[in-house]
Design an enzyme around this catalytic site. Structure first.
Site, PDB file in Angstrom:
ATOM      1  N   SER A 140      -3.770  13.238   5.149  1.00 40.16           N
ATOM      2  CA  SER A 140      -2.651  13.586   6.042  1.00 40.16           C
ATOM      3  C   SER A 140      -3.183  13.584   7.461  1.00 40.16           C
ATOM      4  CB  SER A 140      -2.130  14.985   5.698  1.00 40.16           C
ATOM      5  OG  SER A 140      -1.204  15.416   6.677  1.00 40.16           O
ATOM      6  N   TYR A 153      -4.194  23.699   3.716  1.00 46.18           N
ATOM      7  CA  TYR A 153      -3.853  22.281   3.588  1.00 46.18           C
ATOM      8  C   TYR A 153      -4.772  21.427   4.473  1.00 46.18           C
ATOM      9  CZ  TYR A 153      -0.645  18.176   3.541  1.00 46.18           C
ATOM     10  OH  TYR A 153      -0.082  16.939   3.403  1.00 46.18           O
TER      11      TYR A 153
HETATM   12  P1  NAP Z   1       6.291  15.398  -3.023  1.00 43.54           P
HETATM   13  O1  NAP Z   1       7.583  14.719  -2.741  1.00 43.54           O
HETATM   14  O2  NAP Z   1       6.256  16.893  -2.954  1.00 43.54           O
HETATM   15  O3  NAP Z   1       5.740  14.909  -4.432  1.00 43.54           O
HETATM   16  C1  NAP Z   1       4.550  15.447  -4.931  1.00 43.54           C
HETATM   17  C2  NAP Z   1       4.195  14.777  -6.240  1.00 43.54           C
HETATM   18  O4  NAP Z   1       3.007  15.393  -6.715  1.00 43.54           O
HETATM   19  C3  NAP Z   1       5.261  14.918  -7.294  1.00 43.54           C
HETATM   20  O5  NAP Z   1       5.331  13.727  -8.031  1.00 43.54           O
HETATM   21  C4  NAP Z   1       4.735  16.062  -8.146  1.00 43.54           C
HETATM   22  O6  NAP Z   1       5.179  15.865  -9.477  1.00 43.54           O
HETATM   23  C5  NAP Z   1       3.219  15.865  -8.044  1.00 43.54           C
HETATM   24  N1  NAP Z   1       2.461  17.097  -8.254  1.00 43.54           N
HETATM   25  C6  NAP Z   1       2.433  18.196  -7.462  1.00 43.54           C
HETATM   26  N2  NAP Z   1       1.613  19.123  -7.991  1.00 43.54           N
HETATM   27  C7  NAP Z   1       1.099  18.601  -9.137  1.00 43.54           C
HETATM   28  C8  NAP Z   1       0.205  19.057 -10.140  1.00 43.54           C
HETATM   29  N3  NAP Z   1      -0.343  20.292 -10.113  1.00 43.54           N
HETATM   30  N4  NAP Z   1      -0.090  18.252 -11.177  1.00 43.54           N
HETATM   31  C9  NAP Z   1       0.469  17.033 -11.249  1.00 43.54           C
HETATM   32  N5  NAP Z   1       1.328  16.525 -10.340  1.00 43.54           N
HETATM   33  C10 NAP Z   1       1.644  17.301  -9.304  1.00 43.54           C
HETATM   34  O7  NAP Z   1       5.152  14.900  -2.007  1.00 43.54           O
HETATM   35  P2  NAP Z   1       5.213  13.768  -0.860  1.00 43.54           P
HETATM   36  O8  NAP Z   1       5.868  14.358   0.340  1.00 43.54           O
HETATM   37  O9  NAP Z   1       5.682  12.482  -1.402  1.00 43.54           O
HETATM   38  O10 NAP Z   1       3.646  13.660  -0.495  1.00 43.54           O
HETATM   39  C11 NAP Z   1       2.757  12.871  -1.247  1.00 43.54           C
HETATM   40  C12 NAP Z   1       1.352  13.000  -0.665  1.00 43.54           C
HETATM   41  O11 NAP Z   1       1.349  12.630   0.703  1.00 43.54           O
HETATM   42  C13 NAP Z   1       0.802  14.437  -0.727  1.00 43.54           C
HETATM   43  O12 NAP Z   1      -0.576  14.417  -0.979  1.00 43.54           O
HETATM   44  C14 NAP Z   1       1.063  14.960   0.673  1.00 43.54           C
HETATM   45  O13 NAP Z   1       0.169  15.978   1.043  1.00 43.54           O
HETATM   46  C15 NAP Z   1       0.839  13.689   1.495  1.00 43.54           C
HETATM   47  N6  NAP Z   1       1.543  13.714   2.781  1.00 43.54           N
HETATM   48  C16 NAP Z   1       2.907  13.681   2.822  1.00 43.54           C
HETATM   49  C17 NAP Z   1       3.542  13.671   4.061  1.00 43.54           C
HETATM   50  C18 NAP Z   1       5.053  13.611   4.177  1.00 43.54           C
HETATM   51  O14 NAP Z   1       5.562  13.565   5.302  1.00 43.54           O
HETATM   52  N7  NAP Z   1       5.819  13.583   3.097  1.00 43.54           N
HETATM   53  C19 NAP Z   1       2.784  13.732   5.245  1.00 43.54           C
HETATM   54  C20 NAP Z   1       1.400  13.776   5.133  1.00 43.54           C
HETATM   55  C21 NAP Z   1       0.780  13.748   3.912  1.00 43.54           C
HETATM   56  P3  NAP Z   1       5.865  17.018 -10.364  1.00 43.54           P
HETATM   57  O15 NAP Z   1       6.597  17.940  -9.451  1.00 43.54           O
HETATM   58  O16 NAP Z   1       6.683  16.312 -11.346  1.00 43.54           O
HETATM   59  O17 NAP Z   1       4.693  17.648 -10.982  1.00 43.54           O
END
Ligand code: NAP
Length: 249
Positions: A140, A153
């Site tokens: 991130s 985080y």
């Molecule tokens: P999200 O929509 O919250 O999705 C998270 C995914 O991770 C879901 O598929 C969830 O599946 C899975 N997950 C969470 N905890 C888990 C666990 N203990 N075991 C197995 N699976 C787990 O996240 P996102 O926003 O797409 O972000 C994806 C990645 O990008 C993350 O690493 C986040 O930190 C990074 N990121 C995102 C942004 C942003 O703007 N969105 C910005 C910077 C970085 P289930 O709920 O089905 O378990």
């Protein structure tokens, strides 16, 4: 140059959000894809949306927080599908709150899922990986710069960036590359409340060079690129995908 036919990709946290878009990009480039998450129904729906035939997309349910329990699950996954050629450590959680107020168990829980689980999964998968293999860690911009109320985080994502370099150094002699992608502000479902906030939108409009949120599908290109033959001599690198957030003031 970007053809991933005959490759097997595993994307963690791919039931929705950015992980689903990364999986879609890898699938469209020709790879077979294992979609990982915790919620079986959500995973099966996502897999069916991507590949109604079920031939090239396979759901895999496993809780990354269960650090002591997932080795057996990984081994049986690899026995069923063969060695993974592209591992994307995408799954991540967030725990916002002032450091002094954040319970230690919450800090440890976040670090387990965002840092220790990718480390452990990478070594389990890398044991079987062939030369030409790829590991891509999703960090991130919050692992590179910081703000108040996000310490666990930021520490975990900064650690994952460090791990990327360490794994690149260690696995290079086996012809495996290890890189990271650092997303900025993406309009995922998880961020829906922030996306609806007009004050935040006005701020983001001025704070990024492109003046807007990233669309989730805009993360896929960086991951497909790092997974593809086009990136064969790139390793230990961190690629921000942030609309210019880090370079703009
Ligand atoms: P999200 O929509 O919250 O999705 C998270 C995914 O991770 C879901 O598929 C969830 O599946 C899975 N997950 C969470 N905890 C888990 C666990 N203990 N075991 C197995 N699976 C787990 O996240 P996102 O926003 O797409 O972000 C994806 C990645 O990008 C993350 O690493 C986040 O930190 C990074 N990121 C995102 C942004 C942003 O703007 N969105 C910005 C910077 C970085 P289930 O709920 O089905 O378990």
């Amino acid at each position: 140059m970007f053809d991933l036919q005959d490759k097997l990709a595993l994307v963690t946290g791919a039931s929705r959000g950015l992980g689903f878009e990364m999986a879609r990009g890898l699938y469209q480039a020709g790879a077979r894809v294992i979609l990982h998450g915790r919620d079986r129904a959500a995973l099966e729906a996502a897999a069916a949306a991507l590949d109604p035939s079920g031939e090239r997309v396979h759901p895999w349910c496993m809780d990354l927080a269960d650090l002591n329990g997932f080795e057996a699950s990984v081994e049986s996954l690899l026995a069923a599908h063969g060695p993974v050629g592209i591992l994307v450590n995408n799954a991540g959680v967030r725990a916002r709150g002032k450091l002094e107020d954040l319970p230690l168990t919450d800090v440890q829980g976040l670090i387990n899922v965002d840092l220790i689980a990718p480390l452990h999964l990478s070594r389990l998968v890398a044991r079987h990986m062939q030369p030409g293999g790829r590991i891509i860690n999703i960090t991130s911009i919050a692992g590179m710069i910081a703000r108040s109320g996000d310490a666990a985080y930021t520490a975990a994502k900064g650690g994952l960036a460090g791990l990327t370099k360490a794994l690149a150094a260690e696995l290079g002699e086996r012809g495996i590359t290890v890189n990271a992608v650092a997303p900025g502000f993406f309009a995922t479902e998880a961020n829906a409340e922030m996306v609806a906030d007009e004050t935040l939108n006005a701020w983001l409009g001025k704070r990024t060079s492109l003046g807007r949120w990233g669309e989730p599908r805009e993360i896929a290109g960086a991951v497909v690129f790092l997974a593809s033959p086009a990136a064969s001599y790139i390793t230990g690198h961190l690629l921000p995908v942030d609309g210019g957030y880090l370079s703009h003031f």
